[in-house]
Scaffold this motif. Structure first.
Motif, PDB file in Angstrom:
ATOM      1  N   VAL A  90       0.855  -1.194   0.000  1.00 59.52           N
ATOM      2  CA  VAL A  90       0.000   0.000   0.000  1.00 59.52           C
ATOM      3  C   VAL A  90       0.888   1.240   0.000  1.00 59.52           C
ATOM      4  O   VAL A  90       0.628   2.207  -0.728  1.00 59.52           O
ATOM      5  CB  VAL A  90      -0.975  -0.010   1.195  1.00 59.52           C
ATOM      6  CG1 VAL A  90      -1.726   1.299   1.287  1.00 59.52           C
ATOM      7  CG2 VAL A  90      -1.943  -1.181   1.077  1.00 59.52           C
ATOM      8  N   LYS A 109      -3.346   0.050  -4.862  1.00 57.72           N
ATOM      9  CA  LYS A 109      -4.732   0.478  -4.637  1.00 57.72           C
ATOM     10  C   LYS A 109      -5.637  -0.748  -4.729  1.00 57.72           C
ATOM     11  O   LYS A 109      -5.249  -1.802  -5.236  1.00 57.72           O
ATOM     12  CB  LYS A 109      -5.165   1.507  -5.691  1.00 57.72           C
ATOM     13  CG  LYS A 109      -4.266   2.715  -5.793  1.00 57.72           C
ATOM     14  CD  LYS A 109      -4.451   3.617  -4.611  1.00 57.72           C
ATOM     15  CE  LYS A 109      -3.638   4.892  -4.800  1.00 57.72           C
ATOM     16  NZ  LYS A 109      -3.120   5.422  -3.609  1.00 57.72           N
ATOM     17  N   SER A 110      -6.856  -0.619  -4.266  1.00 56.95           N
ATOM     18  CA  SER A 110      -7.785  -1.747  -4.286  1.00 56.95           C
ATOM     19  C   SER A 110      -8.036  -2.241  -5.710  1.00 56.95           C
ATOM     20  O   SER A 110      -8.187  -3.445  -5.927  1.00 56.95           O
ATOM     21  CB  SER A 110      -9.094  -1.401  -3.584  1.00 56.95           C
ATOM     22  OG  SER A 110      -9.668  -0.246  -4.120  1.00 56.95           O
ATOM     23  N   HIS A 117      -5.855  -2.336  -8.119  1.00 60.06           N
ATOM     24  CA  HIS A 117      -4.698  -3.171  -8.443  1.00 60.06           C
ATOM     25  C   HIS A 117      -4.856  -4.562  -7.830  1.00 60.06           C
ATOM     26  O   HIS A 117      -4.571  -5.573  -8.479  1.00 60.06           O
ATOM     27  CB  HIS A 117      -3.399  -2.549  -7.904  1.00 60.06           C
ATOM     28  CG  HIS A 117      -3.051  -1.236  -8.490  1.00 60.06           C
ATOM     29  ND1 HIS A 117      -2.655  -0.175  -7.711  1.00 60.06           N
ATOM     30  CD2 HIS A 117      -3.026  -0.786  -9.762  1.00 60.06           C
ATOM     31  CE1 HIS A 117      -2.384   0.861  -8.484  1.00 60.06           C
ATOM     32  NE2 HIS A 117      -2.621   0.511  -9.745  1.00 60.06           N
TER      33      HIS A 117
END
Length: 75
Positions: free
Chosen positions: A27, A32-33, A35
Motif C-alpha cells: 500500500v 490500490k484496491s 490493483h
C-alpha cells in the motif's frame, strides 16, 4: 511463486520488480484496491483461490506468497 507474485505486483504498480522487497508494505508503494482486484482476477484465472480480504490483511509479497501457496490450485 514468490517471483511470479513480485513480477505481477511490479507490473500493476509500474515499478521494477527489484524495488519490491518481500516485506515492504505494498500500500505504501502505491497499491490500490483496483490493483489488488486485477491481481486477484489473474490468479483466479490460474485456478488459485484468494480473496481481497486475504490480501488486504497483510499487503506484502511475503504474506501473499504464503496465502497463494497454502491453497492448492484448482485447475
Amino acid at each position: 511463486m514468490r517471483e511470479e507474485i513480485r513480477e505481477a505486483v511490479a507490473a500493476v504498480l509500474g515499478l521494477p520488480a527489484r524495488d519490491l522487497a518481500d516485506d515492504v508494505n505494498l500500500v505504501q508503494m502505491g497499491m490500490k484496491s483496483l490493483h489488488v482486484m486485477q491481481l486477484i482476477n489473474g490468479w483466479r484465472r490460474q485456478g488459485r483461490t484468494v480473496t481481497f480480504r486475504d490480501l488486504a490483511a497483510d499487503p506484502t509479497i511475503e504474506a501473499w506468497t504464503a496465502r497463494l501457496t497454502a491453497r492448492p490450485a484448482t485447475g
